[in-house]
Design a protein around this motif. Structure first.
Motif, PDB file in Angstrom:
ATOM      1  N   SER A 936       0.834  -1.209   0.000  1.00 34.83           N
ATOM      2  CA  SER A 936       0.000   0.000   0.000  1.00 34.83           C
ATOM      3  C   SER A 936       0.867   1.256   0.000  1.00 34.83           C
ATOM      4  O   SER A 936       0.603   2.224  -0.703  1.00 34.83           O
ATOM      5  CB  SER A 936      -0.925  -0.025   1.207  1.00 34.83           C
ATOM      6  OG  SER A 936      -1.667   1.172   1.297  1.00 34.83           O
ATOM      7  N   GLU A 940       1.250   4.041  -3.073  1.00 38.98           N
ATOM      8  CA  GLU A 940       1.041   5.476  -2.847  1.00 38.98           C
ATOM      9  C   GLU A 940       2.200   6.274  -3.414  1.00 38.98           C
ATOM     10  O   GLU A 940       2.006   7.319  -4.044  1.00 38.98           O
ATOM     11  CB  GLU A 940       0.862   5.741  -1.359  1.00 38.98           C
ATOM     12  CG  GLU A 940       0.528   7.188  -1.044  1.00 38.98           C
ATOM     13  CD  GLU A 940       0.364   7.436   0.438  1.00 38.98           C
ATOM     14  OE1 GLU A 940       0.022   8.562   0.830  1.00 38.98           O
ATOM     15  OE2 GLU A 940       0.585   6.485   1.226  1.00 38.98           O
ATOM     16  N   GLN A 946      -5.608   4.227  -5.811  1.00 33.56           N
ATOM     17  CA  GLN A 946      -6.697   3.254  -5.732  1.00 33.56           C
ATOM     18  C   GLN A 946      -6.163   1.885  -5.293  1.00 33.56           C
ATOM     19  O   GLN A 946      -6.755   1.211  -4.445  1.00 33.56           O
ATOM     20  CB  GLN A 946      -7.385   3.139  -7.102  1.00 33.56           C
ATOM     21  CG  GLN A 946      -8.689   2.337  -7.074  1.00 33.56           C
ATOM     22  CD  GLN A 946      -9.762   2.996  -6.215  1.00 33.56           C
ATOM     23  OE1 GLN A 946      -9.944   4.218  -6.266  1.00 33.56           O
ATOM     24  NE2 GLN A 946     -10.452   2.212  -5.417  1.00 33.56           N
ATOM     25  N   LEU A 949      -5.387   2.043  -1.700  1.00 31.49           N
ATOM     26  CA  LEU A 949      -6.584   1.940  -0.872  1.00 31.49           C
ATOM     27  C   LEU A 949      -7.023   0.487  -0.745  1.00 31.49           C
ATOM     28  O   LEU A 949      -7.371   0.020   0.359  1.00 31.49           O
ATOM     29  CB  LEU A 949      -7.706   2.791  -1.484  1.00 31.49           C
ATOM     30  CG  LEU A 949      -9.055   2.746  -0.770  1.00 31.49           C
ATOM     31  CD1 LEU A 949      -8.937   3.309   0.630  1.00 31.49           C
ATOM     32  CD2 LEU A 949     -10.104   3.524  -1.555  1.00 31.49           C
ATOM     33  N   LYS A 953      -7.303  -1.656   2.659  1.00 33.22           N
ATOM     34  CA  LYS A 953      -8.548  -2.288   3.106  1.00 33.22           C
ATOM     35  C   LYS A 953      -8.316  -3.748   3.492  1.00 33.22           C
ATOM     36  O   LYS A 953      -8.887  -4.248   4.460  1.00 33.22           O
ATOM     37  CB  LYS A 953      -9.595  -2.202   1.990  1.00 33.22           C
ATOM     38  CG  LYS A 953     -10.341  -0.885   1.935  1.00 33.22           C
ATOM     39  CD  LYS A 953     -11.471  -0.952   0.911  1.00 33.22           C
ATOM     40  CE  LYS A 953     -12.288   0.334   0.919  1.00 33.22           C
ATOM     41  NZ  LYS A 953     -13.423   0.257  -0.042  1.00 33.22           N
ATOM     42  N   ARG A 960      -5.555   4.488   7.706  1.00 28.83           N
ATOM     43  CA  ARG A 960      -4.925   4.770   6.408  1.00 28.83           C
ATOM     44  C   ARG A 960      -5.961   4.727   5.284  1.00 28.83           C
ATOM     45  O   ARG A 960      -5.889   5.496   4.321  1.00 28.83           O
ATOM     46  CB  ARG A 960      -3.793   3.753   6.172  1.00 28.83           C
ATOM     47  CG  ARG A 960      -3.107   3.929   4.844  1.00 28.83           C
ATOM     48  CD  ARG A 960      -1.845   3.083   4.765  1.00 28.83           C
ATOM     49  NE  ARG A 960      -1.305   3.120   3.430  1.00 28.83           N
ATOM     50  CZ  ARG A 960      -0.645   4.155   2.896  1.00 28.83           C
ATOM     51  NH1 ARG A 960      -0.462   5.248   3.609  1.00 28.83           N
ATOM     52  NH2 ARG A 960      -0.177   4.106   1.669  1.00 28.83           N
ATOM     53  N   VAL A 961      -6.929   3.819   5.421  1.00 25.24           N
ATOM     54  CA  VAL A 961      -7.973   3.724   4.400  1.00 25.24           C
ATOM     55  C   VAL A 961      -8.740   5.044   4.289  1.00 25.24           C
ATOM     56  O   VAL A 961      -9.017   5.554   3.188  1.00 25.24           O
ATOM     57  CB  VAL A 961      -8.926   2.561   4.728  1.00 25.24           C
ATOM     58  CG1 VAL A 961     -10.195   2.632   3.862  1.00 25.24           C
ATOM     59  CG2 VAL A 961      -8.226   1.222   4.516  1.00 25.24           C
ATOM     60  N   LEU A 964      -6.571   7.705   2.559  1.00 22.05           N
ATOM     61  CA  LEU A 964      -6.490   7.510   1.114  1.00 22.05           C
ATOM     62  C   LEU A 964      -7.842   7.786   0.448  1.00 22.05           C
ATOM     63  O   LEU A 964      -7.895   8.313  -0.673  1.00 22.05           O
ATOM     64  CB  LEU A 964      -6.044   6.076   0.808  1.00 22.05           C
ATOM     65  CG  LEU A 964      -4.589   5.733   1.185  1.00 22.05           C
ATOM     66  CD1 LEU A 964      -4.329   4.240   1.037  1.00 22.05           C
ATOM     67  CD2 LEU A 964      -3.615   6.528   0.332  1.00 22.05           C
ATOM     68  N   ALA A 965      -8.921   7.427   1.134  1.00 24.78           N
ATOM     69  CA  ALA A 965     -10.254   7.698   0.572  1.00 24.78           C
ATOM     70  C   ALA A 965     -10.495   9.193   0.423  1.00 24.78           C
ATOM     71  O   ALA A 965     -11.110   9.657  -0.564  1.00 24.78           O
ATOM     72  CB  ALA A 965     -11.322   7.066   1.465  1.00 24.78           C
ATOM     73  N   VAL A 975     -17.213   4.504   3.201  1.00 27.31           N
ATOM     74  CA  VAL A 975     -15.998   3.686   3.305  1.00 27.31           C
ATOM     75  C   VAL A 975     -15.808   3.180   4.726  1.00 27.31           C
ATOM     76  O   VAL A 975     -15.464   2.009   4.971  1.00 27.31           O
ATOM     77  CB  VAL A 975     -14.768   4.489   2.843  1.00 27.31           C
ATOM     78  CG1 VAL A 975     -13.486   3.693   3.106  1.00 27.31           C
ATOM     79  CG2 VAL A 975     -14.875   4.836   1.372  1.00 27.31           C
TER      80      VAL A 975
END
Length: 1263
Positions: A936, A940, A946, A949, A953, A960-961, A964-965, A975
């Protein structure tokens, strides 16, 4: 190599004249009696304090002391055989022979007695005088027992050369002039073999002369002697059983003929006298078969010769001379245990002489010279220079008389001969060259009558000897400096008695100490006295140095100059070795002081004890029965004599290391290196002996070792190990090693190679530069710097091609040529590559096109291709990065192929676009390997949010999700709520609650999350702050239901624990009753494969063909299947006890982990007590009773578990400490060993009882 050393000669007076036989009273309760019985022609005497007559019997021909009956058996010529009680004198008749008895002899075990009658019949009887057999002495062997002679060795079958065939036809004469058999002495002699299975009768046969016959214990004639002329009547059968000894005279020599039991002549002892002038009167073997005593009678004197054998040579060790004024009556060896070398001699006047000898090595201290006595010859060998096999020697000193004793003092030699003269030789340091000068001294009138025992060369002016009489001993100080007017009858200067000292007890050993002191050992009380020589040349007893429970046969003083201390080494007859009374070892056969060590042998081992602290340092196996001859510390050599007499010289490692250590202390590196290479000792000890000293004196080391090959050898043997603490730790003390500050043992090779390399590179002298070329190459190779070694050779090639070729040839001895070619290629110098390739086995058609191809490439890309070929991928990538953008695609494929993502990120840090491509590739790699968190992060960095993310997940990293969302402009609440379910599945209920609370979840949803996670405390908190009605409507029913469920679960846990425990105890009781046999009998053959590969529990049922089923169960799938079968809780499983222990450990661990949940549940129940059940009623919730019941239930469960832990996990499960001592050693408890191997199937962690780790979980208000 051993001499017979006279320990003492005790003089006793029996007042019994004309003795015929001496009987010794056997040992009772381990103690020997001083009472002896003397047999004359007609009387039996008992001699203790004074002689008395026990029995009278005319013409006694034989006597024997019967130990079992405690009687003396007497046989007379008239045929009477009487049994006499030695205490009361009462006599009983044993048997009677009406024709008279010529000779009687009992077997060694006194079960059978042999008689020869006057009519020459051989009669054999039992100990109760029942006749076994009788036959005439002149009976012949049956035909099948006759000798078979096919003519081999006969004169008629030999080639006679120029004498022709007629010489073969001439009648051969006898071995010697035969005597008229009618004029021979007709005495009959009987001798038994040591085991009592055979006996021999010597007699004079008509028309034949003296001969003998051999009979077995049943009285059957077995063998007759071969025809031999001029045999004499003396007879003795060696107790060991291999030889029958009889005197035999030849025209040119006189011998003791040695016959085998079959009557064939085997070998002989050549006597130094003529049997006609000095006939043999008696032959006697010592009880241990080591010494043959020969008594002779000449006209003017009688002699006793003592012979021993070594390496198939007979040595004449002692000659005792007796004058005609008091002739000898008999001699007899002592038959009692421990006194085998004690000789009893009775003279006709009644004087009783008791001689006690012991084998000893006459060696010169701090030297390898050993003297061996052989009649009139003294054989000298210096074992520090040469090892000469006996009976040969390096030098022979010929004397006029037989040698009886020798003694050394600081190189000077004193020889004591049978005529009681002393011969003194100048200091003998070398045994080569001219004959050493000697002068002799005769005894004065006083000393000429005394036999000298324990003769010792005390100092340059005096000798010490002992003389025993009765139960006391006189110490004699002999002055070897004669007065000018003192000469004896032959005109020889005399040695005289300077002073004497009488002490109580028999002195049997003497040792010279330091500072005019010596030590003596007495027989009766085991005292070792320290005696000093005063300034007035008199003796003074200083003290009792040591007291032993039993006397020693050999004592020796040692002195350590380094410690300024000494001690007394004693070796007892029971083979117990002591130093100053401290027991060192048992079953010791010999010892010798060598330098700072005491070397001693046991049956088949050689041991070394350091004298300073009495600590055993080293041991090694030797040939069975080997004994020490001498040891030379300065040569690190030990000489052993093996049982048959041959010598073996060895260089024990402990002595060699001691010598090397002294050389290294003195910084004599060259001598140390020579010794190490000679003894094949690892050269690491040069530096490991004292690392700090070696590092400080490394220049001295390089100066002394002139041979460059030795320097290369030293460098090549270096290891990252301290040999003073490992292989050679026996010679070093732990903790005394000193290291430089920056030195580490694990980096020893690197440290020393760098140090030596730096010093060798600083050399300016041309000879040193030339000498250090090869060692420098060796140092570079040991450091792994092969490129530097090649560069060194390449620089030499520019000036001297021949020398460079030699250096490269040496380097190829150290390194494989293909590896060296690759190293040369890695330098990117094609001249060097070609230079190495020419020395390899490579085909030029292979490497020249490749090199030409590389030359055509750009420099950076050429280096990339070379590094890629050499598999130096990181270096190759760095060179590829220097090639520019046109190689980005190739670089990315190269990074993916060799997984060089980290190195690629560093190399392309400045190229942003390509750097992001590498990050994405790295993220793909991480995700493929299930490293989603790192994937992840890399997505990034690569700009693919995407994918970052999605990876976040999957790891449920909700923080962190959400971040990023937000970057992706996705709805955060949606989310967040999508993560609640997965978090609850993972048991992360509190985090799920936080997400629901923060991102739009209603209160109902929040409460459901808390109640589903059993977070009743937090639910009560939230209800109290927001809506108390939720407490009674939602929380209380859920809490009460969970409490009841938890209580039921605890009850089930308790019942399950008790059931498992009881099953385990029943199984153990059943196993104890059946002794473990039932388990083996019930075990299925397939279940034997459940056992570990390293355990030895397999029954013999599963060995051999029974295990040849073809099933190996090597696959992991089958292994897991059978491990599940092993831990099956099904009743009847052969390993049910192991499965129960495993299950109980898991169950107890689970129970211990419930302390905090039970505490939290009880606290929540206490908090809801008193709340209304609903808003419309006034009834309240009672949580106290359920909380109290729950707490009591869990308390009961914990108490039951705690009480049963020691009952379940018994000490046998642990398998170590005192409980496992019976599993090894000679007395192995095989049942316990089987249990230990069975318990080895349990996981090591689960063999120990689990730790409960109790916390304060109880609520006091509920108790």
């Amino acid at each position: 190599m051993r001499n017979l050393k006279l320990q003492y000669c005790k003089e006793l007076d029996t007042d019994v004249a004309e003795a015929r036989q001496l009987l010794l009273q056997p040992e009772f309760n381990g103690e020997a009696s001083d009472t002896v019985f003397i047999v004359t022609d007609s009387q039996l005497y008992s001699s203790d304090a004074r002689s008395k007559v026990i029995a009278d019997l005319p013409d006694i021909v034989g006597a024997e002391f019967l130990q079992l009956d405690n009687v003396i058996c007497l046989a007379s010529g008239a045929g009477e055989v009487l049994l006499v009680n030695p205490e009361t004198g009462a006599t009983t008749e044993g048997t009677y022979c009406d024709v008279g008895i010529e000779r009687m002899a009992w077997s060694p075990n006194q079960e059978v007695v042999a008689f020869v009658t006057r009519t020459h019949n051989v009669v054999l009887m039992t100990s109760t005088f029942d006749v076994i057999a009788e036959q005439p002495l002149d009976a012949e062997l049956s035909e099948d027992q006759q000798f078979v002679n096919v003519g081999w060795g006969k004169k008629e079958t030999q080639f006679h050369g120029s004498e022709g065939k007629q010489a073969a036809k001439q009648a051969g004469g006898d071995q010697g002039a035969s005597q008229d058999w009618e004029l021979l002495n007709k005495d009959i002699q009987i001798a038994w073999r040591g085991d009592g299975a055979l006996f021999v009768v010597s007699f004079v046969a008509a028309q034949v002369g003296r001969t003998f016959k051999v009979y077995d214990i049943d009285g059957k004639l077995q063998h007759t002697a071969e025809k031999s002329a001029n045999l004499q009547e003396a007879l003795a059968w060696r107790p060991a059983g291999n030889w029958i000894a009889l005197p035999q005279r030849f025209p040119n020599k006189s011998t003791i003929a040695l016959f085998e039991k079959n009557g064939l002549r085997h070998r002989e002892i050549v006597l130094p006298f003529d049997l006609q002038e000095e006939p043999v009167v008696q032959l006697r073997w010592s009880e241990d078969s080591d010494i043959l005593a020969i008594r002779t009678a000449a006209k003017d004197e009688e002699r006793v010769y003592l012979y021993t054998i070594g390496n198939y040579h007979w040595y004449l060790k002692q000659v005792l001379t007796f004058g005609p004024e008091d002739p000898l009556a008999l001699l007899q060896w002592d038959t009692r245990m421990g006194a085998e070398h004690t000789l009893h001699i009775l003279r006709k006047s009644g004087k009783h002489l008791v001689y006690r000898w012991a084998f000893a090595i006459d060696r010169l201290k701090n030297s390898g010279i050993v003297g061996v006595i052989d009649g009139k010859r003294l054989l000298l060998t210096d074992f520090s220079k040469v090892v000469v096999p006996p009976p040969m020697s390096q030098r022979v000193l010929q004397l006029e008389e037989n040698v009886n004793a020798i003694s050394w003092n600081d190189g000077c030699l004193c020889v004591y001969t049978s005529d009681r003269k002393l011969h003194f030789y100048d200091p003998i340091r070398q045994l080569v060259g001219k004959e050493p000068q000697a002068f002799q001294l005769g005894p004065d009138a006083e000393l000429s009558k005394l036999p000298l025992a324990n003769l010792t060369y005390f100092n340059c002016d005096y000798l010490i000897a002992t003389h025993s009489s009765g139960d006391s001993t006189t110490l004699l100080l002999i002055n070897k400096e004669p007065d000018e007017d003192e000469v004896n009858e032959q005109g020889v200067p005399c040695y005289k008695l300077q002073s004497s000292l009488r002490i109580n007890g028999l002195v049997n050993a003497l040792a010279v100490g330091e500072f005019d002191k010596f030590y003596v050992q007495t027989v009766k009380n085991g005292h070792s006295y320290e005696i000093d020589l005063t300034t007035f040349n008199t003796f003074k007893v200083e003290r009792t140095h040591v007291q032993l429970t039993q006397p020693a046969d050999q004592i020796e003083w040692f002195y350590l100059n380094s410690e300024s201390t000494g001690g007394l080494i004693t070796l007892r007859s029971q083979q117990l070795l002591h130093i100053d009374g401290q027991r060192i070892a048992e079953d010791v056969t010999s010892f010798c002081v060598v330098g700072n060590y005491l070397a001693y042998t046991q049956l088949n081992a050689l041991h070394f004890v350091r004298l300073r602290d009495r600590r055993q340092m080293a041991s090694r196996n030797i040939e069975r029965g080997g004994k020490l001859v001498t040891a030379v510390a300065k040569e690190a050599r030990v000489v052993l004599q093996l049982p048959r007499g041959n010598l073996e010289a060895i260089c024990p490692r402990v002595l060699a290391l001691e010598l090397v250590g002294d050389l290294l202390k003195r910084k004599e590196y060259l001598a140390a290196m020579e010794m190490l290479r000679k003894q094949r000792i690892n050269l690491n000890i040069i530096c490991d002996h004292n690392v700090k000293q070696f590092v400080a004196t490394v220049d001295v080391f390089l100066r002394q070792i002139k041979n460059s090959q030795w320097l290369c050898l030293f460098l090549s043997e270096l290891q990252n190990e301290d040999y003073s603490k490992g292989m050679y730790s026996s010679n070093y003390e732990v903790g005394k090693q000193s290291y430089p500050e920056d030195y580490r043992v694990e980096n020893k090779i690197e440290y020393l190679c760098r140090l030596l390399g730096e010093r060798m590179e600083l050399a300016t002298d041309p000879s040193d530069i030339e000498r250090f070329r090869l060692p420098l190459i060796t140092a570079h190779v040991k450091l792994g710097h092969m490129e530097q070694a090649l560069q060194l050779i390449w620089r030499e090639k520019q000036s001297d091609a021949a020398l460079a070729d030699q250096m490269l040839k040496y380097l190829l001895y150290l390194v494989d040529v293909n590896d060296l070619y690759n190293v040369a290629l890695g330098t990117y110098d094609f001249g060097l590559v070609l230079f190495v390739a020419q020395k390899s086995q490579k085909d030029p058609k292979e490497f020249l096109p490749y090199l030409n191809e590389l030359k055509a490439l750009p420099v950076d890309y050429r280096k990339f291709r070379i590094d890629d070929h050499l598999k130096k991928y990181a270096s190759a990538l760095s060179h590829l990065a220097d090639c520019g953008e046109e190689h980005y695609e190739e670089a990315l494929e190269f990074i993916k192929k060799h997984e060089l993502y980290t190195a690629g990120l560093k190399c392309y840090k400045g190229q942003e676009d390509f750097h992001r491509s590498i990050c994405v590739a790295y993220a793909d790699h991480l995700r493929a390997n299930a490293r989603l968190e790192n994937a992840s992060l890399m997505y990034e960095r690569g700009g693919q949010l995407q994918q970052a993310l999605l990876s976040a997940k999957h790891t449920l990293d909700w923080q962190r999700v959400l971040v990023l969302a937000k970057k992706l402009n996705e709805p955060l609440d949606q989310v967040a709520l999508s993560l609640v379910g997965p978090l609850q599945q993972q048991g992360r209920h509190l985090e799920a609650y936080e997400l629901v609370k923060e991102h739009g979840g209603d209160r109902q949803k929040q409460l459901e999350v808390l109640l589903e996670g059993h977070l009743y405390g937090r639910a009560i908190y939230e209800a109290g702050l927001q809506d108390e009605s939720l407490l009674s409507e939602k929380i209380a029913p859920a809490l009460l239901g969970f409490g009841a469920q938890l209580q039921t679960s605890l009850q089930a846990d308790l019942q399950l624990f008790l059931d498992y425990k009881q099953r385990l105890l029943d199984i153990r009781q059943k196993q104890a009753a059946s002794g473990g046999a039932e388990n083996d009998a019930d075990m299925d053959i397939e279940e034997a494969d459940l056992l570990s590969d390293t355990t030895s529990l397999h029954s013999s049922r599963f060995s051999g063909t029974s295990r040849g089923t073809g099933k190996t169960f090597r696959s992991s799938k089958n292994r897991r299947k059978h491990e599940r079968k092993l831990l099956s809780l099904k009743p009847g499983n052969p390993f049910e006890d192991i499965a129960l222990i495993d299950a109980l450990h898991n169950h107890v661990t689970k129970i211990a982990q419930q302390q905090q949940p039970v505490r939290d549940t009880c606290k929540a129940l206490l908090q809801i007590t008193g709340s209304a059940t609903s808003s419309s009623t006034t009834s309240t919730i009672d949580g106290d009773s359920l909380a109290a019941s729950l707490q009591l239930e869990f308390k009961t469960l914990l108490k039951a578990v705690e009480a049963a832990l020691d009952e379940i996990w018994i000490p046998e499960l642990v398998g170590s400490g005192a409980a496992a001592q019976h599993l090894t050693g000679p007395n192995v408890d095989y049942l316990a060993l089987q249990k230990e191997q069975r318990y080895a199937l349990i996981s090591p962690l689960k063999r120990f009882k689990p730790q409960l780790n109790l916390i304060d979980w109880q609520h006091e208000i509920l108790q």
